[in-house]
Motif scaffolding. Structure first.
Motif, mmCIF file in Angstrom:
data_model
loop_
_atom_site.group_PDB
_atom_site.id
_atom_site.type_symbol
_atom_site.label_atom_id
_atom_site.label_comp_id
_atom_site.label_asym_id
_atom_site.label_seq_id
_atom_site.Cartn_x
_atom_site.Cartn_y
_atom_site.Cartn_z
ATOM 1 N N PRO A 89 -11.283 21.273 -69.293
ATOM 2 C CA PRO A 89 -12.465 20.864 -69.103
ATOM 3 C C PRO A 89 -13.567 21.441 -70.193
ATOM 4 O O PRO A 89 -13.172 22.480 -70.726
ATOM 5 N N LEU A 90 -14.679 20.917 -70.087
ATOM 6 C CA LEU A 90 -15.568 21.333 -71.223
ATOM 7 C C LEU A 90 -16.764 21.993 -70.870
ATOM 8 O O LEU A 90 -17.344 22.802 -71.322
ATOM 9 N N ALA A 120 -13.760 30.136 -69.403
ATOM 10 C CA ALA A 120 -13.698 30.075 -70.829
ATOM 11 C C ALA A 120 -12.366 30.065 -71.505
ATOM 12 O O ALA A 120 -11.899 29.375 -72.476
ATOM 13 N N ALA A 121 -11.436 30.926 -70.763
ATOM 14 C CA ALA A 121 -10.015 30.877 -71.124
ATOM 15 C C ALA A 121 -9.476 29.610 -71.110
ATOM 16 O O ALA A 121 -8.550 29.049 -71.584
ATOM 17 N N LEU A 122 -9.864 28.619 -70.043
ATOM 18 C CA LEU A 122 -9.303 27.521 -69.847
ATOM 19 C C LEU A 122 -10.021 26.353 -70.723
ATOM 20 O O LEU A 122 -9.450 25.255 -70.708
ATOM 21 N N GLY A 123 -11.260 26.574 -71.339
ATOM 22 C CA GLY A 123 -11.506 25.801 -72.290
ATOM 23 C C GLY A 123 -12.996 25.227 -72.097
ATOM 24 O O GLY A 123 -13.488 24.399 -72.952
ATOM 25 N N CYS A 124 -13.687 25.743 -71.267
ATOM 26 C CA CYS A 124 -15.075 25.392 -71.217
ATOM 27 C C CYS A 124 -15.666 26.057 -72.149
ATOM 28 O O CYS A 124 -15.682 27.155 -72.393
ATOM 29 N N LEU A 125 -16.741 25.224 -72.611
ATOM 30 C CA LEU A 125 -17.847 25.765 -73.717
ATOM 31 C C LEU A 125 -19.072 26.029 -73.002
ATOM 32 O O LEU A 125 -19.908 26.850 -73.807
ATOM 33 N N GLN A 126 -19.522 25.423 -71.873
ATOM 34 C CA GLN A 126 -20.803 25.469 -71.452
ATOM 35 C C GLN A 126 -20.828 25.752 -70.015
ATOM 36 O O GLN A 126 -20.034 25.358 -69.359
ATOM 37 N N ALA A 129 -18.557 35.920 -71.952
ATOM 38 C CA ALA A 129 -17.291 35.221 -71.853
ATOM 39 C C ALA A 129 -17.365 34.149 -72.984
ATOM 40 O O ALA A 129 -16.230 33.481 -73.264
ATOM 41 N N GLY A 130 -18.616 33.913 -73.727
ATOM 42 C CA GLY A 130 -18.440 33.060 -74.647
ATOM 43 C C GLY A 130 -19.050 31.673 -74.202
ATOM 44 O O GLY A 130 -18.819 30.750 -75.227
ATOM 45 N N LEU A 131 -19.855 31.597 -73.167
ATOM 46 C CA LEU A 131 -20.201 30.276 -72.748
ATOM 47 C C LEU A 131 -21.462 30.128 -73.136
ATOM 48 O O LEU A 131 -22.526 30.966 -73.495
ATOM 49 N N TYR A 132 -22.010 28.847 -73.434
ATOM 50 C CA TYR A 132 -23.551 28.369 -73.820
ATOM 51 C C TYR A 132 -24.007 28.270 -72.405
ATOM 52 O O TYR A 132 -23.501 27.745 -71.438
#
Lengths: 85, 355
Positions: free
Chosen positions: B4-5, B48-54, B78-81
């Motif tokens: 997922p994004l 975030a570990a799963l691939g979400c960016l936002q 966590a590095g998310l927008y």
């Protein structure tokens, strides 16, 4: 020359899960190609266009005029996408 | 299977507004059942570990959470927008400074109509419109990017030119013109909200003209209502393909309305990791890809373009979540939308409320 800055809410982000860099922006994201990425990594709010060309000319074995033309086109393209302030 | 994004974090169902098209479920979750700050922090790390960016921080009103700054900080860590989706009536400069310090990236502010009287009738909160305008000033004053989200329907669509002017006047660089989608509260109020075809066509022309006129100043996203469509929308870009949501009580969902589909048990973040839910749960695999599709979706050339449309709409209108979305002209149930359009035009709606 004017320093080049990211627009509010725009940043370059390392996408760990997919091992790539992405440009994150309000309600959208895109994956820059390798050339755009080299330019974007030099956008620090201090460098202007000439300084970006300078930094790339120091790293890549290509005529400065070619690099300058590429950087100019790339910055115009990214500006069109709303990446810069 | 793709990762997922984006994550939609529905932090709470509490909200000072009472919009009759609220996208929350009719059965609202109460404060005592909401996830804690620490639980949300874990959800953001897993996303975030799963691939979400936002992450879209939504609700209800996310500012109803007293720990909203800690939640934003956890998402950024966590590095998310971080995108705050707010009604803005409690967002002043001091609050905004706190959220900005926590790492907030972007604010999406809802408006209910172009003028105070109309907006406050729809939102059900006197004084809300001026407070939203002040919130917009606080956002742009702090140098944060602002998107105005205008939800449009039969009762305010004629004010679309004024809503576009409002977005410019309030300093937004983006405007989302979102036609109501008919689930939950909106479905219950459909007869009062669904616009007729000529109104929709006029609005579409207004958006097209404004996009040209305002190029470089305002980006306009346009979400059309599917009741006038021939092909269904590719809802969520396909079930379990790009997107996941977590409800206030911690249910992991392929879309925020998925709990309206009867008979599916959705995993909870209190028992299951986001990765296990995304990759292995029956809930996410049930309508993933095309193998589950019946006719006329099965083998259809559009199957991997629209993914059969919306499962929630299919369930709500036909009683079968696996049916082709009635928004598709190929659906045997397509006439249901025409019947709803024929019935539309009721003046009054019911406000959202805790039951």
């Amino acid at each position: 020359m004017t320093p080049i800055r990211f627009a509010p809410g725009v940043r370059l982000h390392h996408d760990r899960a997919r091992d790539r860099w992405v440009v994150m922006a309000p309600e959208r994201m895109f994956v820059p190609d390798d050339t755009a990425l080299e330019v974007l990594r030099l956008v620090d709010g201090a460098r202007d266009e000439a300084a970006i060309v300078e930094a790339l000319a120091a790293r890549f074995d290509a005529p400065r005029a070619v690099i300058a033309a590429d950087v100019g086109a790339m910055l115009a393209d990214l500006a069109e996408k709303g990446v810069f302030a | 299977m793709d990762a997922p994004l984006a994550l939609l974090a529905e932090l709470t169902h509490r909200c000072p507004l009472r919009c009759p098209y609220c996208s929350n479920p009719v059965e609202l979750t109460r404060a005592a059942q909401e996830l804690t700050t620490g639980e949300w922090a874990r959800v953001f790390d897993e996303a975030a570990a799963l691939g979400c960016l936002q992450v879209h921080l939504s609700g209800g009103e996310p500012l109803a959470r007293r720990d909203i700054a800690e939640i934003i900080a956890a998402a950024r860590a966590a590095g998310l927008y971080t995108n705050l989706i707010t009604a803005g009536v409690t967002l002043d400069a001091a609050k905004l400074a706190e959220l900005q310090a926590a790492g907030l990236d972007h604010v999406q502010l809802s408006v209910q109509d172009a003028g105070a009287a109309g907006a406050e009738r729809i939102g059900g909160l006197p004084g809300a419109h001026a407070r939203k305008r002040d919130a917009a000033r606080a956002v742009t004053g702090a140098g944060l990017p602002l998107t105005i989200n205008a939800v449009v329907h039969r009762q305010n669509l004629h004010n679309l030119p004024a809503l576009i002017d409002l977005a410019l006047d309030w300093g937004a660089r983006r405007l989302e013109v979102a036609h109501v989608q008919y689930y939950g509260w909106a479905l219950a109020n459909r007869a009062a909200l669904l616009p007729p075809r000529d109104m929709l066509d006029a609005a579409t022309r207004v958006v097209e003209e404004a996009r040209l006129r305002l190029k470089g100043r305002l980006v306009i996203d346009y979400v059309v209502p599917d009741y006038h469509a021939v092909r269904p929308k590719a809802c969520m870009g396909g079930w379990g393909r790009r997107f996941l949501a977590v409800s206030p009580a911690g249910r992991i969902l392929p879309c925020h309305a998925a709990e309206t589909i009867p008979g599916i048990v959705f995993p909870s973040v209190r028992e299951t990791s986001l990765r296990d839910a995304w990759e292995g749960s029956d809930a996410f695999n049930r309508f993933r890809g095309t193998a589950w599709m019946p006719a006329p979706c099965r083998g259809c050339e559009h199957a991997e373009r629209d993914w059969g449309g919306c499962r929630c709409q299919a369930a709500a209108l036909t009683g079968h979540a696996a049916a082709t979305d009635p928004a598709c002209a190929l659906s045997p149930d397509h006439h249901l939308l025409g019947a709803a359009l024929a019935e539309a035009g009721a003046p009054d709606f019911t406000y959202r409320q805790f039951g």
